[in-house]
Design a protein around this motif. Structure first.
Motif, PDB file in Angstrom:
ATOM      1  N   VAL A  58       0.769   8.919 -13.842  1.00  0.00           N
ATOM      2  CA  VAL A  58       0.802   7.495 -14.198  1.00  0.00           C
ATOM      3  C   VAL A  58      -0.309   6.726 -13.497  1.00  0.00           C
ATOM      4  N   TYR A  59      -0.379   6.842 -12.183  1.00  0.00           N
ATOM      5  CA  TYR A  59      -1.270   5.974 -11.408  1.00  0.00           C
ATOM      6  C   TYR A  59      -2.721   6.440 -11.387  1.00  0.00           C
ATOM      7  N   GLN A  62      -4.699   5.090 -14.364  1.00  0.00           N
ATOM      8  CA  GLN A  62      -4.930   3.653 -14.225  1.00  0.00           C
ATOM      9  C   GLN A  62      -6.050   3.387 -13.219  1.00  0.00           C
ATOM     10  N   SER A 180       0.448  -5.780  -3.149  1.00  0.00           N
ATOM     11  CA  SER A 180      -0.957  -5.738  -3.554  1.00  0.00           C
ATOM     12  C   SER A 180      -1.760  -6.799  -2.807  1.00  0.00           C
ATOM     13  N   ASP A 201      -3.011   7.531  -4.496  1.00  0.00           N
ATOM     14  CA  ASP A 201      -2.687   7.451  -5.926  1.00  0.00           C
ATOM     15  C   ASP A 201      -1.431   8.243  -6.266  1.00  0.00           C
ATOM     16  N   ASN A 205       5.631   5.075  -5.396  1.00  0.00           N
ATOM     17  CA  ASN A 205       5.271   4.046  -6.370  1.00  0.00           C
ATOM     18  C   ASN A 205       3.967   3.386  -5.947  1.00  0.00           C
ATOM     19  N   ARG A 206       2.933   3.522  -6.775  1.00  0.00           N
ATOM     20  CA  ARG A 206       1.621   3.003  -6.409  1.00  0.00           C
ATOM     21  C   ARG A 206       1.174   1.850  -7.312  1.00  0.00           C
ATOM     22  N   LYS A 207       2.129   1.131  -7.886  1.00  0.00           N
ATOM     23  CA  LYS A 207       1.778  -0.027  -8.721  1.00  0.00           C
ATOM     24  C   LYS A 207       0.999  -1.068  -7.922  1.00  0.00           C
ATOM     25  N   GLU A 208       1.404  -1.289  -6.683  1.00  0.00           N
ATOM     26  CA  GLU A 208       0.742  -2.297  -5.860  1.00  0.00           C
ATOM     27  C   GLU A 208      -0.668  -1.859  -5.476  1.00  0.00           C
ATOM     28  N   VAL A 210      -2.617  -0.013  -7.357  1.00  0.00           N
ATOM     29  CA  VAL A 210      -3.428  -0.204  -8.564  1.00  0.00           C
ATOM     30  C   VAL A 210      -3.858  -1.673  -8.687  1.00  0.00           C
ATOM     31  N   LYS A 211      -2.916  -2.584  -8.485  1.00  0.00           N
ATOM     32  CA  LYS A 211      -3.241  -4.015  -8.561  1.00  0.00           C
ATOM     33  C   LYS A 211      -4.251  -4.407  -7.486  1.00  0.00           C
TER      34      LYS A 211
END
Length: 242
Positions: A58-59, A62, A180, A201, A205-208, A210-211
């Motif tokens: 996923v990450y 991105q 983030s 990566d 959870n690496r959403k922050e 990525v942002k």
């Protein structure tokens, strides 16, 4: 010849003590000789962004998309078990001009392993990395958690690997679930020419992350920074260059 050298190294490692109680490397003793890299101070606005623990389905895509948009190159320190699971992502990293390095096979705590087991963790991943860059043996290694004892450093020399850590002021702790805003602020407020920036990566959870990457690249691009691989960063300095 190489197999014979590996066998001899293994025999030596069997006789050596486990690194659990070993002294950790002293930066002042090894950095001036280029034995371990934390950063490469320079007059040029260049930095190396690194990502550990991947690839992630996923990450990583991105992150690669953002890097491509900003024409930025990065260094990915990969674990062998994830290379086996997501080889297409490794192929994409190489195809898009990024650098790949060794981050062990299972990301263990080195202090709990014998040197023999550590050598296996590294060499197994090295063989996997060779599939993506035939004829180009990976030279860069980042120990899990940045844990590097003197015996492990000796092993790195035996294996002709260069330990790559990161600038002490450039660990924004994205691995700990930072926001983030906190991640990007930490990087931007502490930026120096020649920094090696630590991000992840995978491993959670690496959403922050990525942002934050989008914010970091945008802000530093406006300031005239270039984003290069670790090897490219080192090539600007005769002490650290290959």
């Amino acid at each position: 010849m190489r197999k014979w050298l590996v066998m001899m190294s293994m025999m030596i490692l069997i006789m050596l003590p486990a690194p659990a109680d070993a002294q950790q490397v002293e930066r002042s003793m090894v950095e001036p000789k280029g034995e371990v890299i934390w950063e490469v101070p320079m007059p040029f606005k260049k930095v190396a962004i690194t990502f550990d623990d991947g690839p992630h389905p996923v990450y990583t895509p991105q992150i690669l998309q953002i890097l491509k948009y900003y024409d930025a190159k990065a260094t990915f320190f990969l674990t062998g078990e994830r290379i086996e699971r997501f080889p297409d992502l490794v192929k994409r990293e190489v195809k898009e001009g990024h650098e790949i390095g060794n981050h062990s096979f299972t990301h263990p705590n080195f202090s709990s392993l014998s040197l023999r087991d550590i050598e296996k963790e590294i060499s197994t991943t090295e063989e996997l990395l060779l599939q993506f860059q035939p004829g180009t043996r990976p030279k860069l290694f980042r120990p899990p958690g940045g844990e590097l004892s003197m015996p492990v450093l000796g092993l790195m020399k035996e294996m002709d690997l260069l330990p790559i850590l990161w600038s002490w002021h450039q660990d924004p702790k994205d691995w700990a679930g930072s926001s983030s805003e906190a991640i990007s602020a930490h990087v931007l407020e502490n930026i120096h020419n020649g920094d090696i920036i630590l991000l992840h990566d995978s491993g959670g959870n690496r959403k922050e992350t990525v942002k934050a990457l989008e914010t970091i690249l945008s802000a530093l691009t406006e300031k005239g920074y270039q984003f290069v691989t670790v090897q490219e960063l080192m090539e600007t300095d005769p002490v650290f260059g290959f």
